[in-house]
Motif scaffolding. Sequence first.
Motif, PDB file in Angstrom:
ATOM      1  N   GLY A 194       3.325-105.866  37.531  1.00  0.00           N
ATOM      2  CA  GLY A 194       3.235-104.446  37.197  1.00  0.00           C
ATOM      3  C   GLY A 194       4.003-103.521  38.117  1.00  0.00           C
ATOM      4  N   GLY A 195       4.776-104.074  39.057  1.00  0.00           N
ATOM      5  CA  GLY A 195       5.533-103.241  39.977  1.00  0.00           C
ATOM      6  C   GLY A 195       6.765-102.638  39.330  1.00  0.00           C
ATOM      7  N   LYS A 196       7.211-101.501  39.865  1.00  0.00           N
ATOM      8  CA  LYS A 196       8.444-100.896  39.357  1.00  0.00           C
ATOM      9  C   LYS A 196       9.620-101.133  40.292  1.00  0.00           C
ATOM     10  CE  LYS A 196       7.427 -96.258  41.217  1.00  0.00           C
ATOM     11  NZ  LYS A 196       7.151 -94.847  40.857  1.00  0.00           N
ATOM     12  N   HIS A 197       9.348-101.619  41.495  1.00  0.00           N
ATOM     13  CA  HIS A 197      10.417-101.886  42.463  1.00  0.00           C
ATOM     14  C   HIS A 197      10.707-103.379  42.603  1.00  0.00           C
ATOM     15  CE1 HIS A 197      10.315 -97.708  43.706  1.00  0.00           C
ATOM     16  NE2 HIS A 197       9.015 -97.802  43.883  1.00  0.00           N
ATOM     17  N   PHE A 198       9.660-104.203  42.534  1.00  0.00           N
ATOM     18  CA  PHE A 198       9.817-105.640  42.743  1.00  0.00           C
ATOM     19  C   PHE A 198       9.172-106.430  41.618  1.00  0.00           C
ATOM     20  CE2 PHE A 198       9.319-103.923  47.180  1.00  0.00           C
ATOM     21  CZ  PHE A 198      10.647-104.087  47.574  1.00  0.00           C
ATOM     22  N   LYS A 199       9.754-107.581  41.346  1.00  0.00           N
ATOM     23  CA  LYS A 199       9.136-108.570  40.471  1.00  0.00           C
ATOM     24  C   LYS A 199       8.497-109.680  41.290  1.00  0.00           C
ATOM     25  CE  LYS A 199      10.342-106.491  36.710  1.00  0.00           C
ATOM     26  NZ  LYS A 199       9.304-105.749  35.935  1.00  0.00           N
ATOM     27  N   GLU A 200       8.956-109.831  42.529  1.00  0.00           N
ATOM     28  CA  GLU A 200       8.400-110.822  43.433  1.00  0.00           C
ATOM     29  C   GLU A 200       8.633-110.374  44.865  1.00  0.00           C
ATOM     30  OE1 GLU A 200      10.346-114.478  42.504  1.00  0.00           O
ATOM     31  OE2 GLU A 200      12.327-113.764  43.080  1.00  0.00           O
ATOM     32  N   MET A 214      13.034-106.570  52.517  1.00  0.00           N
ATOM     33  CA  MET A 214      12.892-106.039  51.161  1.00  0.00           C
ATOM     34  C   MET A 214      12.045-104.770  51.163  1.00  0.00           C
ATOM     35  SD  MET A 214      12.165-109.638  49.124  1.00  0.00           S
ATOM     36  CE  MET A 214      11.775-108.849  47.554  1.00  0.00           C
ATOM     37  N   ILE A 215      10.902-104.817  51.826  1.00  0.00           N
ATOM     38  CA  ILE A 215       9.983-103.681  51.833  1.00  0.00           C
ATOM     39  C   ILE A 215      10.615-102.461  52.487  1.00  0.00           C
ATOM     40  CG2 ILE A 215       7.741-102.847  52.660  1.00  0.00           C
ATOM     41  CD1 ILE A 215       6.879-105.862  52.654  1.00  0.00           C
ATOM     42  N   HIS A 216      11.289-102.683  53.600  1.00  0.00           N
ATOM     43  CA  HIS A 216      11.905-101.581  54.340  1.00  0.00           C
ATOM     44  C   HIS A 216      13.232-101.129  53.728  1.00  0.00           C
ATOM     45  CE1 HIS A 216       9.285-101.048  57.833  1.00  0.00           C
ATOM     46  NE2 HIS A 216       9.124-102.355  57.869  1.00  0.00           N
ATOM     47  N   GLY A 217      13.718-101.846  52.711  1.00  0.00           N
ATOM     48  CA  GLY A 217      15.027-101.507  52.164  1.00  0.00           C
ATOM     49  C   GLY A 217      16.079-101.491  53.252  1.00  0.00           C
ATOM     50  N   PRO A 247       9.199 -93.839  48.507  1.00  0.00           N
ATOM     51  CA  PRO A 247       9.725 -95.147  48.100  1.00  0.00           C
ATOM     52  C   PRO A 247       9.254 -96.290  49.007  1.00  0.00           C
ATOM     53  CG  PRO A 247      11.432 -93.487  47.936  1.00  0.00           C
ATOM     54  CD  PRO A 247      10.287 -92.833  48.633  1.00  0.00           C
ATOM     55  N   PHE A 248       9.205 -96.039  50.308  1.00  0.00           N
ATOM     56  CA  PHE A 248       8.712 -97.060  51.228  1.00  0.00           C
ATOM     57  C   PHE A 248       7.231 -97.331  50.997  1.00  0.00           C
ATOM     58  CE2 PHE A 248       6.546 -97.903  55.329  1.00  0.00           C
ATOM     59  CZ  PHE A 248       6.987 -99.202  55.515  1.00  0.00           C
ATOM     60  N   GLN A 249       6.443 -96.272  50.808  1.00  0.00           N
ATOM     61  CA  GLN A 249       5.010 -96.451  50.572  1.00  0.00           C
ATOM     62  C   GLN A 249       4.780 -97.279  49.309  1.00  0.00           C
ATOM     63  OE1 GLN A 249       3.192 -95.527  52.956  1.00  0.00           O
ATOM     64  NE2 GLN A 249       4.270 -93.847  53.959  1.00  0.00           N
ATOM     65  N   GLU A 250       5.549 -97.004  48.262  1.00  0.00           N
ATOM     66  CA  GLU A 250       5.396 -97.757  47.024  1.00  0.00           C
ATOM     67  C   GLU A 250       5.790 -99.217  47.211  1.00  0.00           C
ATOM     68  OE1 GLU A 250       7.582 -95.602  44.063  1.00  0.00           O
ATOM     69  OE2 GLU A 250       6.185 -93.892  44.085  1.00  0.00           O
ATOM     70  N   ASN A 251       6.825 -99.467  47.997  1.00  0.00           N
ATOM     71  CA  ASN A 251       7.206-100.859  48.286  1.00  0.00           C
ATOM     72  C   ASN A 251       6.065-101.597  48.985  1.00  0.00           C
ATOM     73  OD1 ASN A 251       9.712-100.487  47.165  1.00  0.00           O
ATOM     74  ND2 ASN A 251      10.864-100.730  49.060  1.00  0.00           N
ATOM     75  N   GLU A 275       3.283-102.471  46.467  1.00  0.00           N
ATOM     76  CA  GLU A 275       3.627-103.594  45.594  1.00  0.00           C
ATOM     77  C   GLU A 275       3.578-104.919  46.344  1.00  0.00           C
ATOM     78  OE1 GLU A 275       7.057-103.029  43.128  1.00  0.00           O
ATOM     79  OE2 GLU A 275       6.444-101.018  42.503  1.00  0.00           O
ATOM     80  N   SER A 276       4.000-104.919  47.595  1.00  0.00           N
ATOM     81  CA  SER A 276       3.905-106.144  48.387  1.00  0.00           C
ATOM     82  C   SER A 276       2.450-106.548  48.591  1.00  0.00           C
ATOM     83  CB  SER A 276       4.583-105.941  49.745  1.00  0.00           C
ATOM     84  OG  SER A 276       4.424-107.094  50.561  1.00  0.00           O
ATOM     85  N   ALA A 277       1.593-105.564  48.898  1.00  0.00           N
ATOM     86  CA  ALA A 277       0.174-105.855  49.084  1.00  0.00           C
ATOM     87  C   ALA A 277      -0.448-106.395  47.795  1.00  0.00           C
ATOM     88  CB  ALA A 277      -0.562-104.602  49.534  1.00  0.00           C
ATOM     89  N   LYS A 278      -0.008-105.865  46.668  1.00  0.00           N
ATOM     90  CA  LYS A 278      -0.557-106.318  45.383  1.00  0.00           C
ATOM     91  C   LYS A 278      -0.278-107.800  45.152  1.00  0.00           C
ATOM     92  CE  LYS A 278      -1.070-104.886  40.563  1.00  0.00           C
ATOM     93  NZ  LYS A 278      -1.062-106.226  39.952  1.00  0.00           N
TER      94      LYS A 278
END
Length: 326
Positions: free
Chosen positions: A146-152, A199-202, A217-221, A224-227
Motif C-alpha cells: 500500500g505504499g506510494k514510495h516503495f514496493k519493497e 533508500m529511506i533517506h533518499g 517525503p522523508f517521514q513518509e519513507n 512505509e519502511s516501518a509498515k
Amino acid sequence: MAKDISRRRFLQNGALALGTVAVCNVPGMRSVFAAQEERAPVFFTQEITPESLVKVYSRVNRNISGRVGIKMHTGEPHGPNILPRNIVKAFQQTIPNSNLVETNTLYKGKRFTTADHRETIRINGWNFCPVDIMDENGATMFPVRGGKHFKEMSMGKNLLNYDSLVVLTHFKGHASGGYGGSLKNIAIGCADGTVGKKMIHGAPDNVRYELWLKGEPFQENMVESAKATMDHFGKKIVYVNVLRNMSVDCDCAGTSAAPVKAHDLGILASTDLLALEQASIDMVYRLPEAELHDLRERIESRKGLRQLSYMKELRMGNDHYELIRV
C-alpha cells in the motif's frame, strides 16, 4: 448551552477518571476521548525501573513467543541519554529465547562497520547478552503493501530469524525525523545500513548529508519502511516507548547531544503502533513551555507529525487510544 457544557465537562472528567487522556487542540495533539469509537489500549507507568518496564510489557506480550528479537538503539559510544543498561538487562532476562537486535548505520560513525559496532556495543554495555547485528550477513527485501514510495524495503537479513519482535525505544528528538519513537526504531533501525537506510533517506551517498531527503517525503519513507516490518510480524510485534532523557537529538549524536530540558515522563506500551506514538506525542506536548519549546521546534520544523497522519492513512493503527495506568 449550559446543559451542553455540563455534559462535556462530565464526559471529560469521566474520561480522566478512567485513565483516558483528554488533550488540548494544539498542533500534533487531538482529543482522544471519542464516544462511539473503539480506542486502542496504551498502558502507562510513570516509574522508569526494571520492575515497571516488566509490568507494563506484561500487559501487551500475549502473542510474543518463539525466538524473540528486542529491537533497540545501541547509540554512539558513551551517549549520555541511552536507556539504562540495568533496566534493559533486567527486562531482556525476563523474555525467554530473546536477544538484542540492531543494524549498522548509513553515516560513517562508530556503528558503520560491524567491527566498530561491536566495539560500541561493548563500550555502551550492551554485551550482557547476544546482540544480533542483523545486516552483518547481508540484506533481504520485505514487501511494502500500500505504499506510494516503495514496493519493497531492504532489511537486515537476520530479521527473518525471529518469530516475534519487541520494539524497545528511547523516545526523544531526532535530527531528521523530528522525533524518534518506535516507528523510527523499526523504520530505520531494521533497514540495512548499505541499501535500506539509503533508500529511506533518499541519499546519493553517505557523506553529503545536506542532500539527504527531508521533511514530509522523508517521514513518509520512514512510515512505509516501518509498515514492512509491522506487516511481516503481524500480531507478534509490540511497542514500548521510554520517555526519559528526551534531548532534541537522537542517540546517534552520542556525547554531542543537546542538553535535556524536558523531565522524564514514564513508559508506555501497546500492540498498536499509531496509538503508542500518538500517546507519546500528546504527553510531550503537555510539558511546561520551557521544557517543551525545543522539542516542539525540532518536531515541527522537520514535519515530524507527518509520521502520525501517514500511519493513519496507511491504516497502521488507531489514533484514538485509552491510556491505562498500571
